[in-house]
Design a protein around this motif. Sequence first.
Motif, short mmCIF file in Angstrom:
data_model
loop_
_atom_site.label_atom_id
_atom_site.label_comp_id
_atom_site.label_asym_id
_atom_site.label_seq_id
_atom_site.Cartn_x
_atom_site.Cartn_y
_atom_site.Cartn_z
N GLU A 31 0.85 -1.18 0.00
CA GLU A 31 0.00 0.00 0.00
C GLU A 31 0.89 1.24 0.00
O GLU A 31 1.82 1.34 0.80
CB GLU A 31 -0.91 -0.01 1.23
CG GLU A 31 -2.10 0.90 1.05
CD GLU A 31 -3.19 0.65 2.08
OE1 GLU A 31 -3.38 1.53 2.95
OE2 GLU A 31 -3.84 -0.42 2.01
N THR A 35 -1.70 8.85 -4.79
CA THR A 35 -2.75 8.52 -5.75
C THR A 35 -2.21 7.56 -6.81
O THR A 35 -0.99 7.51 -7.06
CB THR A 35 -3.26 9.78 -6.46
OG1 THR A 35 -2.17 10.33 -7.24
CG2 THR A 35 -3.80 10.82 -5.49
N PRO A 36 -3.09 6.81 -7.47
CA PRO A 36 -2.63 5.97 -8.58
C PRO A 36 -1.92 6.80 -9.67
O PRO A 36 -0.95 6.34 -10.28
CB PRO A 36 -3.91 5.34 -9.11
CG PRO A 36 -4.83 5.30 -7.94
CD PRO A 36 -4.50 6.57 -7.17
N ALA A 93 -2.34 4.75 -14.92
CA ALA A 93 -2.80 4.79 -13.53
C ALA A 93 -3.62 3.57 -13.13
O ALA A 93 -4.28 3.58 -12.09
CB ALA A 93 -3.57 6.08 -13.23
N ARG A 94 -3.57 2.49 -13.94
CA ARG A 94 -4.33 1.28 -13.60
C ARG A 94 -3.54 -0.01 -13.79
O ARG A 94 -3.54 -0.85 -12.90
CB ARG A 94 -5.61 1.21 -14.44
CG ARG A 94 -6.51 2.40 -14.12
CD ARG A 94 -7.92 2.25 -14.43
NE ARG A 94 -8.52 1.05 -13.92
CZ ARG A 94 -9.60 0.51 -14.45
NH1 ARG A 94 -10.17 1.08 -15.48
NH2 ARG A 94 -10.12 -0.58 -13.95
N LEU A 116 -2.62 -1.06 -10.29
CA LEU A 116 -2.77 0.02 -9.33
C LEU A 116 -4.25 0.14 -8.97
O LEU A 116 -5.09 0.37 -9.83
CB LEU A 116 -2.28 1.34 -9.93
CG LEU A 116 -0.83 1.35 -10.42
CD1 LEU A 116 -0.49 2.68 -11.06
CD2 LEU A 116 0.13 1.03 -9.29
N GLN A 117 -4.55 -0.04 -7.68
CA GLN A 117 -5.93 -0.01 -7.21
C GLN A 117 -6.08 1.09 -6.17
O GLN A 117 -5.36 1.07 -5.16
CB GLN A 117 -6.31 -1.37 -6.60
CG GLN A 117 -6.09 -2.53 -7.53
CD GLN A 117 -6.09 -3.88 -6.82
OE1 GLN A 117 -6.08 -3.96 -5.59
NE2 GLN A 117 -6.11 -4.95 -7.60
N PRO A 118 -6.99 2.05 -6.38
CA PRO A 118 -7.20 3.07 -5.36
C PRO A 118 -7.76 2.43 -4.09
O PRO A 118 -8.60 1.53 -4.16
CB PRO A 118 -8.20 4.04 -5.99
CG PRO A 118 -8.77 3.34 -7.16
CD PRO A 118 -7.86 2.21 -7.54
N ARG A 128 -4.53 6.72 -1.18
CA ARG A 128 -3.63 5.56 -1.15
C ARG A 128 -3.88 4.69 -2.37
O ARG A 128 -4.98 4.66 -2.90
CB ARG A 128 -3.83 4.74 0.11
CG ARG A 128 -3.36 5.43 1.36
CD ARG A 128 -3.61 4.55 2.57
NE ARG A 128 -3.21 5.26 3.76
CZ ARG A 128 -2.24 4.88 4.57
NH1 ARG A 128 -1.58 3.76 4.32
NH2 ARG A 128 -1.94 5.57 5.63
N THR A 129 -2.84 3.96 -2.72
CA THR A 129 -2.91 3.04 -3.84
C THR A 129 -2.37 1.69 -3.39
O THR A 129 -1.34 1.62 -2.73
CB THR A 129 -2.05 3.56 -5.02
OG1 THR A 129 -2.54 4.83 -5.41
CG2 THR A 129 -2.09 2.61 -6.21
N ARG A 130 -3.09 0.66 -3.77
CA ARG A 130 -2.59 -0.70 -3.54
C ARG A 130 -1.92 -1.15 -4.85
O ARG A 130 -2.57 -1.20 -5.90
CB ARG A 130 -3.73 -1.63 -3.18
CG ARG A 130 -3.32 -3.08 -3.00
CD ARG A 130 -4.54 -3.91 -2.61
NE ARG A 130 -4.30 -5.30 -2.73
CZ ARG A 130 -3.75 -6.06 -1.80
NH1 ARG A 130 -3.39 -5.53 -0.66
NH2 ARG A 130 -3.58 -7.35 -2.00
#
Length: 167
Positions: A31, A35-36, A93-94, A116-118, A128-130
């Motif tokens: 984590e 942001t993504p 961003a994904r 990338l998961q918000p 946060r981004t996972r």
Amino acid sequence: MPGILLISTSILLTALALWRAPKAELHTSIEIEATPERVWELLGNPESYSHWNPFIVSMQGELVQGGRLINQLQTSQGRRMQFRPLVLKVQAARELRWRGRLLFPRIFDGEHFFELQPVQRPDISRPRTRLVHGERFRGLLLWWMDVEEFRPDFERLNLALKSAAEQ
């Protein structure tokens, strides 16, 4: 006649082995307090890899579907490798995904991915981004190797990306 039978059997067994090559997967995640879009600024920029990435120390090429990259790896054991993966998916961003191959299909193939998961939770106020980072392997060499040997390098990359994105 026995020689022809032996050769035919060998060819058949090799074809079967290639068709039914073993598979393995490696998944890691972390984590990141960013942001993504911020994480993508680094992950989606091949020129930046030499500045923050301790595993993929160099990436040349354009991140476009169907494009070829030239990636230089530096393992935690000190081995350097170069490979030329085919870019499979680029979604800013994904997601980023490519496939590398050793010599021929099914000898040792790897589909490397970054997702990338918000992260949206009521208990956190900052974005946060996972990052889900892994690889799906397939090939004959998997009979003699354990893909877990790559885990420390994947996790090293994850921590470096987290550190760079959170600065």
